[in-house]
Design an enzyme around this catalytic site. Structure first.
Site, PDB file in Angstrom:
ATOM      1  N   CYS A  12      41.276  43.496  47.452  1.00 22.91           N
ATOM      2  CA  CYS A  12      40.582  43.353  46.177  1.00 22.91           C
ATOM      3  C   CYS A  12      41.172  44.196  45.050  1.00 22.91           C
ATOM      4  CB  CYS A  12      39.092  43.615  46.369  1.00 22.91           C
ATOM      5  SG  CYS A  12      38.291  42.280  47.310  1.00 22.91           S
ATOM      6  N   ASP A  13      40.527  44.093  43.891  1.00 22.48           N
ATOM      7  CA  ASP A  13      41.108  44.396  42.588  1.00 22.48           C
ATOM      8  C   ASP A  13      41.802  45.745  42.473  1.00 22.48           C
ATOM      9  OD1 ASP A  13      39.056  42.352  42.420  1.00 22.48           O
ATOM     10  OD2 ASP A  13      39.386  42.396  40.277  1.00 22.48           O
ATOM     11  N   LYS A  14      41.120  46.828  42.831  1.00 21.27           N
ATOM     12  CA  LYS A  14      41.712  48.153  42.651  1.00 21.27           C
ATOM     13  C   LYS A  14      42.246  48.714  43.960  1.00 21.27           C
ATOM     14  CE  LYS A  14      40.242  47.472  38.581  1.00 21.27           C
ATOM     15  NZ  LYS A  14      39.684  46.149  38.900  1.00 21.27           N
ATOM     16  N   CYS A  41      38.156  36.370  45.954  1.00 20.82           N
ATOM     17  CA  CYS A  41      37.646  35.237  45.166  1.00 20.82           C
ATOM     18  C   CYS A  41      38.787  34.305  44.767  1.00 20.82           C
ATOM     19  CB  CYS A  41      36.925  35.749  43.928  1.00 20.82           C
ATOM     20  SG  CYS A  41      35.481  36.772  44.317  1.00 20.82           S
ATOM     21  N   SER A  60      38.034  41.116  33.122  1.00 24.50           N
ATOM     22  CA  SER A  60      38.193  40.533  34.443  1.00 24.50           C
ATOM     23  C   SER A  60      39.289  39.479  34.389  1.00 24.50           C
ATOM     24  CB  SER A  60      36.880  39.892  34.895  1.00 24.50           C
ATOM     25  OG  SER A  60      37.090  39.036  36.003  1.00 24.50           O
ATOM     26  N   GLU A  83      35.394  46.720  32.837  1.00 32.00           N
ATOM     27  CA  GLU A  83      35.801  45.400  32.380  1.00 32.00           C
ATOM     28  C   GLU A  83      34.648  44.726  31.646  1.00 32.00           C
ATOM     29  OE1 GLU A  83      36.962  43.440  35.993  1.00 32.00           O
ATOM     30  OE2 GLU A  83      34.968  42.587  36.312  1.00 32.00           O
ATOM     31  N   ASP A 142      34.341  44.625  42.518  1.00 33.31           N
ATOM     32  CA  ASP A 142      34.151  44.487  41.074  1.00 33.31           C
ATOM     33  C   ASP A 142      32.947  43.611  40.747  1.00 33.31           C
ATOM     34  OD1 ASP A 142      36.836  45.504  41.359  1.00 33.31           O
ATOM     35  OD2 ASP A 142      37.169  44.931  39.271  1.00 33.31           O
TER      36      ASP A 142
END
Length: 570
Positions: A132-134, A204, A481, A455, A91
């Site tokens: 991670c995010d997705k 992160c 985010s 985002e 991202d």
């Protein structure tokens, strides 16, 4: 387990996986043998190891090492591991340009790529490696869709950067752009911040979507209890990967499929945990998608809204507070939060280690750092960290994160400043055109309008950098985010491209946001809105030929998880 029978004397007897048995399995066995797999290995449970390693994404850079430990665990437990990969876009690298429009859409590609490989090869079970995010929600979606034995292990959070005696994650860089624009730092200092911002691999070290979803995997029961926040560089993280491999084989032998773990009750547990910790608003989209893939129907925003009135905020984490993910781990992590909110959870839900949630929590100690994880008796806030709003601007619902909203902005009214794209908003913010007290309206950024529901990372960060985040609000049909803080409202449904009222907002219209009352209101008379509707011309954004055009065609609204669905599925 299937017998090879008399027609397969050369392969050595019975096979666990039926497609490797008998004469019909000979070619398949021959293909596996060409890569070094032996007859003895092929008689074992065959476990897919879905490794989303890439050296282009910090949270995934250590997954090859963890994969090796997973394979050792599978082997020692009496299985054979076979590795395949999937994409893992970052991202942070995709933000602020066309690439961000692909990030949420990538969730559907990842889930489907896993489905394709698993069904083509008919593996007995799978270990999912992602951070991670997705990627993590996509893997959980695939597990729910396939309904086979599955377990997830993440790569672990990154350690924080330190700047002027304060811990930061990489988002300090974006804020530093504003500092430089205002003359607070020079170019040399800006470059120094860039060099220290991301000190090593791992997800992160903020409570953004990546770490929120890794925690939710544990709450759902799909990761080993106590595992989600083990730091990326710790030896415990490697030990966890080995134990995950062993558990995968055990799941296959016990016949425990994903939908025995991913249930209505376990998803409600995950919702309660999300609300109690003020996790990323993106997690709502992802929980809706996992629910849908488990064939439980659609998970309405009203369910989150109802639960949000029952669950207080017991842990406030960076960027909503100074406590980062390493602090959270030291405080006891997910298990300590679950221990604290146990009376709000269904303790009969099953976890991958074979225990029920309640059995596991009996032996979990209370938090080691009560300033990080509070008690139900004395929470951080009496209201939950994530909330759902309704009103004439968003009749299907929208999402806000009270955990990241300053107290003085919990009730807010201001004039609209309207933008039809993120780029327009960024230019206006950095040019100094935004006045305190404004409500920035970013529209045509939803699943279809964006397309891809990007985002709105930069606008919020630049508002911070320009000292406007404490005096302005931002509303959008796009996403945010998990790193953002301030008064932001996202996921507005219906989106502007679907003819939602958001498309009718004009500069100067007064917009009211009332988080305690859960309302988002455009203070314009219905008759005026009806007149505007007659002359409204929707904005259509061109994107390159390819997957985004398909996503725009088939994506459901944000209020339904922005999943891909055709008429047969929906």
């Amino acid at each position: 387990m299937s017998s090879c029978g008399s027609g397969c004397a050369g392969c050595g007897g019975e096979h666990f996986n039926p497609i490797l048995s008998g004469d019909d399995g000979a070619l398949k066995r021959a293909l596996y043998k060409s890569m070094g797999h032996t007859d003895a290995q092929l008689r074992r449970p065959v476990i897919a190891v879905v490794n989303s390693y890439t050296n282009a994404t910090a949270g995934h850079a250590n997954l090859n090492e963890l994969t090796a430990h997973v394979l050792n665990g599978i082997d020692d437990a009496g299985g054979v591991g076979m590795v395949f990969g999937t994409i893992a876009p970052c991202d942070g690298i995709a933000e602020g340009h066309l690439g961000m429009r692909y990030i949420l859409a990538a969730r559907e590609i990842i889930a489907s790529s896993i489905e394709v490989m698993m069904r083509a090869h008919r593996f007995d079970g799978m270990v999912l490696l992602g951070s991670c995010d997705k990627i993590v929600p996509a893997m959980l979606m695939a597990a729910a869709r396939l309904d086979i034995p599955a377990i997830l292990v993440n790569g672990g959070p990154m350690y924080p950067a330190e700047y002027k005696g304060k811990h930061w994650d990489g988002n300090i860089v974006t804020e530093a752009i504003g500092w430089k624009r205002r003359g607070e730092i020079d170019e040399v200092e800006f470059r120094h911040i860039e060099d220290i911002a991301e000190p090593g691999h791992g997800s992160c070290t903020m409570y953004g979507t990546a770490n929120t979803m890794c925690c939710i995997a544990e709450v759902l029961g799909m990761s080993l209890p106590g595992s989600s926040m083990l730091p990326a560089i710790s030896h415990e993280r490697r030990d966890c990967a080995y134990a995950t491999g062993m558990t995968a084989v055990d799941l296959v032998k016990r016949g425990v499929n994903a939908r025995q773990i991913i249930t209505r009750e376990s998803i409600r547990n995950a919702m309660a945990y999300l609300l109690a910790t003020g996790g990323s608003t993106n997690a709502i989209l992802h929980l809706q998608a996992i629910y849908y893939e488990a064939e439980l129907g659609h998970l309405p925003l009203s369910e989150f809204d109802a639960l949000s009135h029952q669950v207080p905020l017991v842990a406030s984490l960076y960027p909503a507070s100074e406590y980062d993910m390493i602090d959270f781990w030291e405080a006891g992590g997910v298990a300590a939060v679950e221990k604290e909110i146990a009376n709000l959870l269904d303790l009969n839900c099953l976890t991958v280690n074979g225990q029920k949630k309640g059995e596991w929590l009996m032996d979990v100690p209370s938090t080691r750092r009560p300033e990080v994880i509070h008690t139900l008796a004395i929470p951080v806030r009496n209201e939950s960290g994530v909330a759902v709003l309704h009103g004439n601007l968003s009749p299907m619902g929208c999402v806000v994160k009270p955990a990241a909203v300053p107290d003085h902005l919990m009730v807010f009214t201001g004039p609209a400043v309207v933008f039809n794209s993120e780029d327009e908003a960024v230019e206006s913010i950095l040019s100094g055109d935004i006045q305190p007290g404004s409500v920035l309206v970013l529209r045509y950024e939803g699943p279809k309008g964006g397309p891809g529901m990007p985002e709105m990372y930069k606008p919020m960060k630049f508002l911070e950098g320009m000292n406007l985040s404490n005096s302005c609000a931002l509303i959008t049909d796009g996403r945010f985010s998990g790193s953002n803080r301030g008064l932001f409202v996202g996921h507005i449904s219906p989106e502007a491209s679907d003819g939602g009222v958001l498309a009718l907002v004009e500069n100067g219209d007064l917009i009211s946001i009332d988080i305690p009352q859960r309302t988002l209101t455009l203070n314009v008379a219905d008759a005026i809105l009806a007149e505007r509707q007659q002359r409204c011309q929707l904005v259509h954004k061109e994107v390159p030929r390819g997957f985004l055009r398909l996503y725009r065609r088939w994506a459901l609204p944000a209020a339904q998880g922005a999943v891909l669905a055709d008429k047969e599925d929906s």
